[in-house]
Design a protein around this motif. Structure first.
Motif, PDB file in Angstrom:
ATOM      1  N   ARG A   1       1.014  -1.088   0.103  1.00 24.33           N
ATOM      2  CA  ARG A   1      -0.031  -0.027   0.059  1.00 24.33           C
ATOM      3  C   ARG A   1       0.863   1.231  -0.066  1.00 24.33           C
ATOM      4  N   VAL A   2       0.594   2.094  -0.793  1.00 16.95           N
ATOM      5  CA  VAL A   2       1.298   3.461  -1.040  1.00 16.95           C
ATOM      6  C   VAL A   2       0.232   4.892  -0.857  1.00 16.95           C
ATOM      7  N   SER A   3       0.703   5.585  -0.038  1.00 15.43           N
ATOM      8  CA  SER A   3      -0.142   6.720   0.229  1.00 15.43           C
ATOM      9  C   SER A   3       0.729   7.774  -0.224  1.00 15.43           C
ATOM     10  N   PRO A   4       0.434   8.360  -1.567  1.00 17.51           N
ATOM     11  CA  PRO A   4       1.412   9.321  -2.061  1.00 17.51           C
ATOM     12  C   PRO A   4       1.553  10.596  -1.145  1.00 17.51           C
ATOM     13  N   MET A   5       2.945  10.962  -1.211  1.00 25.39           N
ATOM     14  CA  MET A   5       3.167  12.437  -0.630  1.00 25.39           C
ATOM     15  C   MET A   5       4.122  13.036  -1.734  1.00 25.39           C
ATOM     16  N   LEU A   6       3.346  13.950  -2.471  1.00 26.03           N
ATOM     17  CA  LEU A   6       4.303  14.574  -3.762  1.00 26.03           C
ATOM     18  C   LEU A   6       4.958  15.654  -3.249  1.00 26.03           C
ATOM     19  N   ILE A   7       6.208  15.673  -3.746  1.00 25.04           N
ATOM     20  CA  ILE A   7       7.153  16.768  -3.762  1.00 25.04           C
ATOM     21  C   ILE A   7       7.177  17.708  -4.802  1.00 25.04           C
ATOM     22  N   GLU A   8       7.268  18.965  -4.639  1.00 27.44           N
ATOM     23  CA  GLU A   8       7.518  19.776  -5.864  1.00 27.44           C
ATOM     24  C   GLU A   8       8.517  19.586  -6.556  1.00 27.44           C
ATOM     25  N   GLY A   9       8.564  19.430  -7.990  1.00 24.95           N
ATOM     26  CA  GLY A   9       9.773  19.309  -8.544  1.00 24.95           C
ATOM     27  C   GLY A   9      10.180  17.580  -8.718  1.00 24.95           C
ATOM     28  N   SER A  10       9.536  16.759  -7.946  1.00 24.03           N
ATOM     29  CA  SER A  10       9.790  15.414  -8.132  1.00 24.03           C
ATOM     30  C   SER A  10       8.808  14.749  -9.123  1.00 24.03           C
ATOM     31  N   PHE A  11       9.266  13.939 -10.070  1.00 23.13           N
ATOM     32  CA  PHE A  11       8.467  13.103 -10.945  1.00 23.13           C
ATOM     33  C   PHE A  11       9.320  12.112 -11.504  1.00 23.13           C
ATOM     34  N   SER A  12       8.355  11.175 -11.975  1.00 22.67           N
ATOM     35  CA  SER A  12       9.031   9.782 -12.831  1.00 22.67           C
ATOM     36  C   SER A  12       8.944  10.217 -14.132  1.00 22.67           C
ATOM     37  N   ASN A  13       9.741   9.477 -14.825  1.00 27.23           N
ATOM     38  CA  ASN A  13      10.016   9.381 -16.351  1.00 27.23           C
ATOM     39  C   ASN A  13       9.445   8.109 -16.946  1.00 27.23           C
ATOM     40  N   PRO A  14       8.103   7.909 -17.190  1.00 27.25           N
ATOM     41  CA  PRO A  14       7.306   6.675 -17.420  1.00 27.25           C
ATOM     42  C   PRO A  14       8.103   6.139 -18.874  1.00 27.25           C
ATOM     43  N   ALA A  15       8.552   6.986 -19.667  1.00 32.50           N
ATOM     44  CA  ALA A  15       8.982   6.366 -21.120  1.00 32.50           C
ATOM     45  C   ALA A  15      10.373   5.754 -20.725  1.00 32.50           C
ATOM     46  N   ALA A  16      11.352   6.493 -19.882  1.00 29.83           N
ATOM     47  CA  ALA A  16      12.605   5.739 -19.464  1.00 29.83           C
ATOM     48  C   ALA A  16      12.533   4.542 -18.780  1.00 29.83           C
ATOM     49  N   LEU A  17      11.319   4.389 -17.863  1.00 32.35           N
ATOM     50  CA  LEU A  17      11.188   3.311 -17.192  1.00 32.35           C
ATOM     51  C   LEU A  17      10.765   2.249 -17.811  1.00 32.35           C
TER      52      LEU A  17
END
Length: 701
Positions: free
Chosen positions: A197-213
């Motif tokens: 289980r994951v409860s997201p805690m978004l930090i500004e400026g952080s993101f994933s690159n789905p294409a790269a993954l």
């Protein structure tokens, strides 16, 4: 379970999930095959296959997990701890290897299931170590029921997979094992991810690159497939090498190493196949037994290397002449067998003609030429036999008939041959009974000095008076005794009896005893002679052993060595039947014979054949030059005796001088007395020594 799977798939990239499934399926299939190969080997090979299995299994399990994790979308930026990620891969490889080793160990009946459980725990450890390497911006929690269920599913299904892989009761077991291993990996991942289980805690400026993954996931999948491909390639290469090795071994097992022809095992298989063909089609098959006529002579005179070369030449010739439905094999030694489907008598006659031509065609080797020749016996199935064994036996009977008939090389089986064989078997049985019941007797034929007319000794000759059949010629029962092994017992009996009787003779004449070639091969002859002399008390110089030159040729070095040991005892050695068969001056040079016995065949022609007279003169001259006395056999006329006298022959033996007779008759005639014994019996039909002297005087006058 389906609700859980649907929920988790909803959160995954479906395409990457399919890639993960492909890697899992391919990896599990390769793992089961590699594991089966490891379980069927030993030593270093097993260790090598276990290593390949662990690499293939660990990499496929890890890649399945990693690709599926890259496909998972938690709704927050993700990353991976490189150290923990690598550790999870090592855990997978090491853990599954321990499980595979235990599963294939055979320590207990439960070893496969226990090993499978270890594999399941390794999958669990790899998965949750990989989850520890998973970095996500949010609060992580676990649903313990699903977590425990994932562990149990992995352990139970992996244990089932190894059990099925080791059971191998049915051909489908490996597929069931593959399916169980796939379920163990898939159920662990998706049930474990349900517990995650994951409860997201978004930090500004952080993101994933789905294409790269996704690109990384595909790269990992590609590497996994390369690793699996390497494992499968090793499996296939080994399979190919094993198949090639098996084929080579099969060829070696079914082929004769010297000639390259099919051997006896291959012949039996082919004949079985041909008899099945007869049963299916109603056709006929001819079996031809082939035995070379002069191969022993070639071996003895030219050596075994030349004999082998002759066999190779004949094998090449017969291989080239084979047509459709024709087969030939070497059964051993100088014995071959051919099989031919019969579509008509004409085709069989053509095949036999081609075989005969190839076997009788001269072979040129170095500076000499040999003509091997052969005897061929033909039996036809089903006309001449109702079974394979009877067919082979009947072809042999026909072949031996051809061997006995110098006028023809090919002989077809006839029903009467069975009667002849039965008669010979009955005679052999009766001969054994006669030997055990002391029905055999020894007759003695006098050997006389030609110049003085004095008796020099007697040759001991075996005789058999059958209770029902009457007198049976030695030429009939001696070969039979040699074939059945009775000659050893008979030879010892003759030697012992002749020596024991001669020990009491007055005057102390010599006694001559014939030796069979079989005695040279199967007995310690020098020890037997020494023991007999010691037991009977006969002086060694009063015993003369006669043997033919063919006896020596059977194993020349060993025979000459044995003769040297016998001669060292003081026993005389005579070369019998000189002038026929194997007559080599090298033999006279190699061993100091005490006497040469000129074969009786020359004496029968001496008064009419200039060639026979010339041969006799040559042998007598040879004996004088080598200082070896010559005894002529078969003297039946005064003319023959006069010729030998004029040519300076030393001794003679034959009906003119005395027919073979029982010892008691010779004693009654006055030629012999027994020390301390009574002289009684009937008169003997013989020519006395003084009669010889009168004859010689008359001829000279």
């Amino acid at each position: 379970m389906m609700t859980v799977l649907n929920c988790v798939l909803y959160e995954h990239n479906i395409w990457l999930v399919l890639v993960a499934a492909l890697v899992c399926l391919a990896g599990s299939s390769a793992t089961i095959r590699l594991f089966s190969r490891a379980a069927n080997t030993t030593g270093l090979q097993r260790a090598g296959w276990h290593f390949l299995t662990a690499v293939a299994a660990g990499s496929s399990i890890w890649c399945t997990h990693f690709i599926a994790m890259l496909a998972y979308d938690p709704g927050a930026p993700v990353g991976f701890d490189p150290v923990m990620t690598i550790v999870s891969l090592l855990i997978a490889m090491v853990g599954v290897q321990l499980g595979f080793v235990l599963a294939a160990s055979g320590l207990t009946r439960l070893a496969p299931a226990l090993g499978g459980a270890v594999v399941g725990l390794a999958i669990v450890a790899m998965h949750y170590t990989g989850m520890m390497a998973y970095r996500v911006q949010g609060i992580i929690s676990w649903e313990m029921n699903y977590l425990v269920a994932s562990i149990l599913l992995s352990v139970v299904l992996s244990a089932l997979a190894m059990h099925l892989a080791m059971r191998r009761v049915a051909g489908s077991d490996k597929y069931w094992a593959t399916g169980a291993l796939v379920l163990a990996i898939v159920c662990l991942h998706f049930t474990g991810m349900t517990a995650f289980r994951v409860s997201p805690m978004l930090i500004e400026g952080s993101f994933s690159n789905p294409a790269a993954l996704q690109a990384l996931a595909l790269a990992v999948a590609g590497v996994a497939l390369v690793i699996l491909g390497a494992g499968v390639a090793s499996y296939l290469i080994d399979d190919s090498m094993r198949a090639e090795s098996y084929e080579k071994l099969r060829q070696m097992a079914m082929s004769d190493s010297l000639t390259g022809l099919p051997n006896r095992a291959s012949f039996n298989d082919h004949l079985d196949h041909e008899l099945d063909w007869v049963a299916d089609t109603g056709g006929k098959v001819a079996l031809i037994g082939i035995d070379l006529d002069r191969f022993k002579e070639i071996n003895d005179l030219r050596g075994h290397a030349i004999g082998d070369e002759v066999l190779q030449v004949l094998a090449r010739r017969m291989t080239k002449l084979l047509g459709e439905g024709e087969f030939i094999a070497r059964l051993g030694g100088d014995e071959f067998a051919a099989v031919s489907r019969m579509r008509g008598r004409g085709e069989l006659a053509d095949f036999l003609s081609r075989l005969e031509a190839s076997l009788f065609k001269p072979i040129r080797l170095d500076d000499f030429e040999v003509i091997p020749g052969a005897s061929l016996g033909v039996a036809i199935y089903p006309d001449d036999a109702a079974s394979k064994e009877a067919l082979v036996n009947n072809a042999d009977l026909a072949m031996y008939r051809a061997k006995a008939d110098i006028a023809r090389a090919v002989c077809f089986y006839e029903r009467s041959m069975d009667e002849i064989v039965r008669a010979r078997r009955n005679l052999a049985s009766e001969l054994r009974e006669a030997l055990e019941a002391n029905q055999l007797d020894i007759h003695y034929q006098v050997q006389t000095s030609i110049s003085t007319g004095e008796i020099r000794g007697y040759e001991a000759l075996l005789r058999w008076e059958h209770p029902q059949r009457g007198f049976i010629a030695p030429a009939e029962f001696i070969p039979l005794a040699e074939e059945n092994g009775l000659i050893l017992q008979m030879g010892e009996w003759i030697l012992r009896t002749a020596c024991a009787r001669a020990a009491s003779w007055e005057p102390p004449y010599k006694v001559a005893v014939n030796l069979s070639p079989v005695q040279f091969v199967h007995t310690d002859l020098p020890k037997l002679v020494a023991d007999v002399l010691a037991e009977t008390g006969l002086a060694p110089e009063r015993l003369e052993l006669e043997l033919t030159e063919s006896t020596i040729f059977a194993d020349r070095e060993r025979s000459l060595y044995m003769l040297g040991q016998i001669k060292a005892l003081g026993v005389n050695i005579a070369l019998d039947d000189f002038g026929t068969g194997y007559s080599s001056l090298d033999t006279l040079r190699a061993f100091p014979f005490d006497k040469i016995k000129l074969d009786r065949s020359f004496m029968s022609e001496v008064e009419s054949s200039p060639q026979a007279k010339a041969i006799i003169r040559a042998v007598l001259a040879l004996g004088k030059s080598l200082d070896i006395p010559v005894l002529a056999e078969g003297i039946e006329t005064h003319g023959q005796l006069a010729l030998l006298t004029s040519e300076g022959c030393d001794e003679a033996q034959g009906y003119l001088l005395g027919r073979p007779a029982p010892l008691q008759q010779i004693i009654t005639s006055g030629q012999l007395t027994l020390a301390g014994g009574d002289v009684s019996g009937q008169a003997v039909v013989t020519v006395r020594a003084e009669d010889i002297a009168v004859s010689l005087v008359a001829r000279s006058a």
